[in-house]
Design a protein around this motif. Sequence first.
Motif, PDB file in Angstrom:
ATOM      1  N   LEU A 219       0.484 -77.244 -51.259  1.00 30.67           N
ATOM      2  CA  LEU A 219       0.832 -75.946 -50.689  1.00 30.67           C
ATOM      3  C   LEU A 219       1.526 -76.110 -49.342  1.00 30.67           C
ATOM      4  CD1 LEU A 219      -2.611 -74.168 -51.294  1.00 30.67           C
ATOM      5  CD2 LEU A 219      -0.698 -74.375 -52.882  1.00 30.67           C
ATOM      6  N   ASN A 220       2.341 -75.130 -49.005  1.00 27.71           N
ATOM      7  CA  ASN A 220       3.002 -75.116 -47.701  1.00 27.71           C
ATOM      8  C   ASN A 220       3.314 -73.666 -47.342  1.00 27.71           C
ATOM      9  OD1 ASN A 220       4.017 -76.169 -45.352  1.00 27.71           O
ATOM     10  ND2 ASN A 220       5.874 -77.049 -46.259  1.00 27.71           N
ATOM     11  N   GLU A 221       3.541 -73.429 -46.068  1.00 24.91           N
ATOM     12  CA  GLU A 221       3.832 -72.065 -45.640  1.00 24.91           C
ATOM     13  C   GLU A 221       5.218 -71.640 -46.123  1.00 24.91           C
ATOM     14  OE1 GLU A 221       3.093 -69.212 -41.748  1.00 24.91           O
ATOM     15  OE2 GLU A 221       2.962 -71.390 -41.548  1.00 24.91           O
TER      16      GLU A 221
ATOM     17  N   MET B 282      -4.127 -88.517 -50.083  1.00 24.21           N
ATOM     18  CA  MET B 282      -5.488 -88.770 -50.539  1.00 24.21           C
ATOM     19  C   MET B 282      -6.526 -88.232 -49.555  1.00 24.21           C
ATOM     20  SD  MET B 282      -5.137 -90.132 -53.504  1.00 24.21           S
ATOM     21  CE  MET B 282      -3.805 -88.921 -53.565  1.00 24.21           C
ATOM     22  N   PHE B 283      -6.225 -88.268 -48.266  1.00 20.92           N
ATOM     23  CA  PHE B 283      -7.203 -87.882 -47.259  1.00 20.92           C
ATOM     24  C   PHE B 283      -7.332 -86.370 -47.109  1.00 20.92           C
ATOM     25  CE2 PHE B 283      -8.065 -86.997 -42.662  1.00 20.92           C
ATOM     26  CZ  PHE B 283      -9.399 -87.404 -42.659  1.00 20.92           C
ATOM     27  N   ALA B 284      -6.252 -85.644 -47.354  1.00 21.65           N
ATOM     28  CA  ALA B 284      -6.223 -84.218 -47.012  1.00 21.65           C
ATOM     29  C   ALA B 284      -7.084 -83.358 -47.918  1.00 21.65           C
ATOM     30  CB  ALA B 284      -4.782 -83.711 -47.022  1.00 21.65           C
ATOM     31  N   SER B 285      -7.369 -83.811 -49.151  1.00 17.25           N
ATOM     32  CA  SER B 285      -8.089 -82.954 -50.083  1.00 17.25           C
ATOM     33  C   SER B 285      -8.550 -83.769 -51.285  1.00 17.25           C
ATOM     34  CB  SER B 285      -7.175 -81.817 -50.556  1.00 17.25           C
ATOM     35  OG  SER B 285      -7.795 -81.041 -51.561  1.00 17.25           O
ATOM     36  N   PRO B 286      -9.677 -83.385 -51.920  1.00 18.42           N
ATOM     37  CA  PRO B 286     -10.044 -84.032 -53.182  1.00 18.42           C
ATOM     38  C   PRO B 286      -8.956 -83.815 -54.226  1.00 18.42           C
ATOM     39  CG  PRO B 286     -11.885 -82.740 -52.321  1.00 18.42           C
ATOM     40  CD  PRO B 286     -10.688 -82.394 -51.489  1.00 18.42           C
TER      41      PRO B 286
ATOM     42  N   SER C  19      -6.434 -77.924 -54.339  1.00 18.72           N
ATOM     43  CA  SER C  19      -5.114 -77.769 -53.729  1.00 18.72           C
ATOM     44  C   SER C  19      -5.079 -78.449 -52.369  1.00 18.72           C
ATOM     45  CB  SER C  19      -4.775 -76.287 -53.578  1.00 18.72           C
ATOM     46  OG  SER C  19      -4.623 -75.681 -54.843  1.00 18.72           O
ATOM     47  N   LEU C  20      -3.903 -78.925 -52.020  1.00 21.17           N
ATOM     48  CA  LEU C  20      -3.702 -79.623 -50.749  1.00 21.17           C
ATOM     49  C   LEU C  20      -2.740 -78.820 -49.894  1.00 21.17           C
ATOM     50  CD1 LEU C  20      -2.953 -83.405 -50.285  1.00 21.17           C
ATOM     51  CD2 LEU C  20      -1.482 -81.717 -49.217  1.00 21.17           C
ATOM     52  N   GLU C  21      -3.158 -78.446 -48.711  1.00 27.45           N
ATOM     53  CA  GLU C  21      -2.290 -77.701 -47.810  1.00 27.45           C
ATOM     54  C   GLU C  21      -1.547 -78.672 -46.909  1.00 27.45           C
ATOM     55  OE1 GLU C  21      -2.653 -74.267 -44.338  1.00 27.45           O
ATOM     56  OE2 GLU C  21      -4.116 -74.317 -45.995  1.00 27.45           O
TER      57      GLU C  21
END
Length: 954
Positions: free
Chosen positions: A643-645, A721-725, A729-731
């Motif tokens: 995801l991104n703004e 890998m670090f930002a989210s399982p 979703s990964l922001e």
Amino acid sequence: MQPLYHPEQIEREAREYWDRTRAFHAVEPAPGENARPKFYCLSMFPYPSGKLHMGHVRNYTIGDVMTRFHRMRGYNVLQPMGWDAFGLPAENAAMANGVPPAKWTYDNIAYMKQQLQSLGFAIDWERELATCRPDYYRWNQWLFLRLLEKGLVYKKTGVVNWDPVDHTVLANEQVIDGRGWRTGALVEKREIPMYYMRITAYAEELLAALDTLPGWPERVKVMQANWIGKSSGVNISFPCELAAGDTPPPRSDDAIAAGGTTLPSPPGGGEEAGRRAETAGGRGENIGEKGVLRVFTTRADTLMGVTFCAVAVEHPLAALAAKGNAPLAAFIEECKRGGVQEAELATQEKKGMPTGLFVTHPLSGEQLPVWVGNYVLMSYGEGAVMGVPGHDERDFEFAKKYGLPIRQVIDWADRKPAGNFTDAWQPWYADPGICVHSGRYDGLDFDQASAAIAADLEATGLGEKQVTWRLRDWGISRQRYWGTPIPLIHCRGEAGHEGEAGREGEAGRAGCGEVPVPDDQLPVLLPEDLVPDGAGNPLARSQAFLACVCPKCGAPARRETDTMDTFVDSSWYYIRYACPDQRHAMVDARAGYWLPVDQYIGGIEHAILHLLYSRFWSKAMRDLGLAGFDEPFARLLTQGMVLNEIFFRKGSDGRITYYNPADVDLKTDEHGKRTGAVLRADGQAVVSDGIGTMSKSKNNGVDPQSLVEEYGADTARFFMMFASPPEQSLEWSDSGVEGSFRFLKRVWNFCYRLSEEFDSDGGIKSIPEVEPHALDPAQSETRRQIHTHLKQANYDMSRHQYNTVASASMKILNALDDPVFAAFAYSLDISGSREKARNARNTVYKEGLAILLRVLSPITPHLCHHLWRELGFGEDILAAGWPEPVEAALLRDELELVLQISGKMRGKLKVPAGASTQELERFALSHEAVLRHAGGRAVKRVVVVPGRLVNVVV
């Protein structure tokens, strides 16, 4: 070792080493060899759209971490890659750029392959395949012919969306407000011959086998079960009498519209809870002067509430009624320009017209009007519903609009409408209850009423119990160019027309009709030099492709110009990876070794069609003796979106322009609170539309290539890998990327600082054996922390929680880089006990670094490969083996417990690790905090929570 971290240099060197040593080439064990366990890890292959996006990077990094972890644990690993290379986007790009789809596709493959390689994925590129290459799609054609022989492929007429300007079939999603997405032309519904695969023959097995897949997410299995849609109900016949000569035309068999890439969506709301009496009857041969209109329903208990019947616009009764009825004929043509998906029909305005025809209620004898309704789906079932407006939401809406009767025939003891039953729809109207206003069935519940009504219908020959399926056969025909040619030939015979016999007395002979291409003439090659121009399928205008001779009689013939659905390509590619160089067979014994896939990774958007078709394909191959497994994918991981703004401006003409977040500056006030955003190019304000999935349409993607060039592939991998399982979703976060880069630099700097220390200590020849008795308390505690974090990392690796594995590597570095532990790090005085302490500390350093680099290696392979070699641990970290925690190192000599007095924390209590409960009580009662805070009061009791706290109650 160089002092500064230069990722571009070390990453290039690492990849050169892997290429030179063929590090990721997978080899099957020789006969009799003591084989290692195998691990086949597969990420869904990409469409060669031109460049990677962050979704690709995340997906393939997840698979690569998994692959490297298993390799270091001693598994024989296969991680292949290929290209889902056929499809309509290539044709659209060809029209836009004036180049053949083949050139556009192969150029994109070359560029995207270089991007994938730059990210250091442990891929066996020697098994690379592309579905647009003849050596691959030859076997699509070969299996098509085998399935044709088995009756699992057949031809019938199907209803499609036809763009009269482009002369092509459109998928449902390409029809917007009844018009073609590209031309804007009013779309027509046409019936054309199409080829189908009989996936419904496997419906029961496809459903039952979901219970054999514990490694699949539950929601995916539920989605598949709903799509297959097994329903038990009653097939009800509504007698009808037609005027002499008014037998309706035979109904041609229908298929999913549209290129068939979508199937009808399961209905929601009241329809899902209720019956959806769609299907079953309506074939022309079943409606004569004394015929029946058959309708299947899962809610036979509502039969006494039927007030009308409705048929789809393509139904034979509709065609019959439209004869001489111009308004009805016009209405039918209008409806044919709409969509055909059930989800779309369920939400659009309900429209209908009476046919003037009537059917007879099978139990009450009441005459019921037959309507044509735009919400009745012909391709689902046989295009007829029994209208029960009191207990179905769509029927209720339809009846309210046209003044049709609404009857309540179900009652609920605990729920009553606020006003009249017919005032407004309530979702619970569709729930089962107790029959009312239903004659002899009054007072019966759902099961009782359904059984009684079914029995009465069977006794009169007007109904029978039946199991139906939502699943429909798979329409694979595409009237497009860039796909696998269907290997059939249409023989025209000597008379010059397919199937037309010569006149009596003339030299003429009927053609052979549709003839399979012989195996020794496969593959039927797709010409790669054609450029679509929007005027239909260019294969139909290519005489070089069309013209051929009949394999049976040698007469002039033409090739089939339909190509196969691209889901065919992706339904078995995972098998071909096992033996991509096999020229003489579709598969060989190597598939028996590698299959099924141990871990499959891909997006949730493929949870139904791709996975369902792949499961069908593997079962069909099994039954042809080509595969020895029932299910293709043992475990499935569906990764979350990136995801991104989203930023945009809306122009005075209403058009929206989106701007990439990298081109936007955020404005804040003196307190750091965000106040707005401006486009850097002109300083004018842009509007934030919140966080959404990265996409080209919203222009909120991040270019992986730019990220790799600025920070290196390992930073991109670590952040992903670090930002989210993986399954969440990964922001996107620019600061998170910066933080990942800082951590990797810190790893590098720490190793650089120690490299000279190790050199003066004789270097690192191997991972050292630590002697616990030689460690002082600080060294033992540091070692305990390292092994504790390793134990957690191993547990998280096994459950694919790579974000916490990355976190564990940070904690290991923190333990190693602790200033207290490093008190002697740079001392050159190595005499006496200081030398022993220094040697013991360096042993812990070396063991800890060996653990850190191996834990981090699957996530940041280039950095760890380089440091492993530079520090002297060995030639190749992949061969080092995965670290396991030492149980003895996890034990503490001393524990620190919370000390409470009457439930309030008053201090910390240090005790020997093996102290008994009695000893803990004694230590607590003698503690100065207890003596001070008790104030001379008697101790009532001492509560001990082992390993955590001691509470002295006064």
